[in-house]
Design a protein around this motif. Structure first.
Motif: not given
Length: 576
Positions: A72-93, A217-221
């Motif tokens: 029922g929510t597959v459209l959002f979950t499929s796009l969230e970490n692909r098209i909609f993923k911002p640079p602020a969520k990129n992984p950093v070790d 929102l992520l970057a400012v906070s």
């Protein structure tokens, strides 16, 4: 600019550092989370404990994953970490940066949607005597762990908790057409998104890009944990006065597929509007004069009427006039204004003399012209002298100009601040000190900075809370602060719907070296039905007169080609 002003404010009076823990899934963090941790370390605060979620779920088979998937929510979950993923969520070790931290692997007990720590785990956390814990892992934690550190667990909610609880962050504002997106950092309590507010900010919603809205929102906070830690290091009692949110807002959830289809169509429509306005809708401002003192216009309680305003004749060709400020000389009203040319792509400061104010106006005289763009000619009258403090953020400094006696020219008097890209600097003498307000170029409509000096020719010091405010609705200066019936009022721009959309009138509650607070008491709206009724972003007082400006849109070829070249030469971050 923002980091420079912020860093300099930390140097004054720093006496202690805090020890903190991090709730996480391991040493790999999202970029904005890593930035928050590294900024804390840079400011001298010590990461001491990694509280790691030790629950390891077995990897299910493909058939099991398909069977358990929420279709029922597959459209959002499929796009969230692909098209909609911002640079602020990129992984950093951060394994190397956190190698000295002790690690505690925890196995929390799940009760419904809540998670509770085991007694043995709580005992270890308490024994480390942490000042606070950053929550970058786990889910809805409740119970005794909330008080295991001296200043509790700090968590983020990237929405305005008074309107949107739950999530996803920054989504429903676009869906509902809300012009403002909020973000809070809170000390967790048992109430969902109803914790003790440590920091709160408001940003203009990026209507045409979900990715860009989440990114901002992520970057400012990400700088907020270091700011709050610095404040607590100076004054540990601050947490006692912090108030819990009184939200009773509805709880939002992941959008279903039908809402996602509507959302995608909404984004397409918004993007078409964005590109059209960005290329074809050039702003043209003009100056208006009102025969009333500023307190009557600002606090009168009635909307401005078009018959109250006398507009200047429209500037010819590709020019406009904005940001008026003035002074009286020889019984005549002198008005300084930004005189902008689209053909030159820059502005200087021109002076107009009202011959029969507010009916006639003389020919303009150029009084401040530099190699850089200058605007917002804020006027100060002090000790019989007339000064002008224009915006010149491209020159990375704030310069004060003084009017030459016996001539109609302004000469540079001194530099107030170096190496700051200050927007709309506004200076006033209040309670025996000079206070300098401005926003930074990077966040010109949201982040308000404050400096002060005991003397106009003295050194200006940064306020320890810089930026003292983060609010697209009421941060950026918009003209002359004034005192009425014992209260100081500060006009500011409300840019939540459009740049310079209206003036927010803020009543200053606290203004001293250690604290600053204000509340918005009224808005001065643009004059609908007038020739310049699309926006109003300046309110300047000159004796019995008030100066305003208004905006309209029209096509301009110089603007069009300039915007097109910018988009072709570099990727516009607003378009992601």
């Amino acid at each position: 600019m923002e980091s420079e002003a912020f860093a300099s404010s930390r140097l004054r009076g720093k006496t202690a550092s805090l020890r903190f823990g991090i709730m996480c899934n391991g040493p790999v963090f999202q970029q904005w989370q890593a930035n928050a941790i590294l900024e804390l370390k840079k400011c001298g605060h010590q990461p001491a404990l990694l509280v790691i979620d030790g629950r390891v779920a077995p990897k299910p088979s493909l058939f099991s994953r398909l069977l358990k998937k929420n279709w029922g929510t597959v459209l959002f979950t499929s796009l969230e970490n692909r098209i909609f993923k911002p640079p602020a969520k990129n992984p950093v070790d951060l394994q190397a940066e956190l190698q000295e931290c002790e690690t505690l692997v925890c196995h929390v007990q799940q009760k419904g949607f809540s998670e509770y720590f085991q007694p043995a785990e709580l005992e270890i956390i308490r024994a480390r005597q942490l000042d606070f814990i950053l929550r970058f892992g786990f889910s809805i934690v409740r119970g005794e762990v909330l008080s295991a550190a001296r200043f509790g667990i700090w968590s983020f909610h990237h929405d305005d908790e008074m309107r949107y609880r739950g999530g996803p962050a920054g989504f429903w504002e676009i869906f509902n057409g809300d012009p403002v997106s909020g973000v809070i950092m809170q000390r967790l309590t048992d109430k969902l998104d109803g914790g003790i507010l440590l920091k709160k900010g408001y940003l203009k919603t990026v209507m045409h890009s979900y990715r860009a809205n989440v990114e901002q929102l992520l970057a400012v906070s990400s700088s907020w944990p270091a700011r709050v830690a610095d404040e607590l290091a100076l004054n540990p009692d601050l947490h006692i006065t912090a108030q819990a949110s009184k939200t009773d807002a509805p709880i939002f959830k992941v959008p279903g597929n039908l809402n996602m289809l509507k959302f995608i169509l909404l984004l397409i429509r918004n993007r078409v509007r964005f590109y059209y306005r960005d290329l074809f809708a050039a702003e043209f401002w003009n100056i208006g004069v009102i025969e009333k003192p500023i307190h009557e216009v600002a606090l009168g309680g009635e909307k401005l009427r078009k018959e109250e305003i006398t507009w200047f004749p429209a500037a010819k060709q590709s020019r406009y006039l904005a940001d008026p400020a003035g002074f009286m000389e020889g019984g005549k009203l002198h008005i300084l204004a930004e005189d902008y040319s689209y053909a030159r792509q820059k502005a200087g400061i021109s002076e107009f003399v009202m011959e029969n104010a507010p009916v006639g106006v003389g020919e303009p005289a150029s009084v401040i012209e530099t190699e850089h763009h200058v605007s917002y000619p804020y006027v100060i009258e002090h000790s019989g002298e007339v000064y002008c403090l224009p915006e010149s953020c491209q020159s990375s400094g704030i310069a004060l100009y003084r009017r030459e006696q016996g001539s109609a020219t302004f000469k540079k008097h001194r530099t107030l601040l170096d190496n700051v890209e200050a927007v709309d600097p506004t200076l006033l003498l209040y309670n025996g000190a000079w206070w300098l307000f401005f926003t930074g170029r990077k966040h010109s409509n949201t982040h308000l900075y404050l400096y002060y000096s005991p003397d106009l020719d003295g050194a200006f010091q940064p306020h320890r809370l810089n930026p003292v405010k983060t609010d697209v609705r009421s941060a950026r200066p918009a003209g002359t602060p004034f005192v009425h019936e014992g209260f100081l009022y500060r006009p500011a721009q409300d840019c939540s719907v459009t740049y310079g959309g209206r003036v927010a009138l803020n009543r200053v509650l606290v203004l001293n070296e250690d604290n600053f607070s204000e509340e918005t008491v009224r808005y001065v709206e643009p004059v609908r039905g007038s020739a310049y009724g699309k926006a109003l972003h300046t309110l300047s007082g000159v004796g019995d007169y008030t100066l305003v400006d208004g905006k309209k849109y029209k096509f301009n070829r110089h603007f069009f080609w300039s915007q097109l070249r910018k988009k072709m030469n570099r990727k516009d971050p607003r378009n992601v």
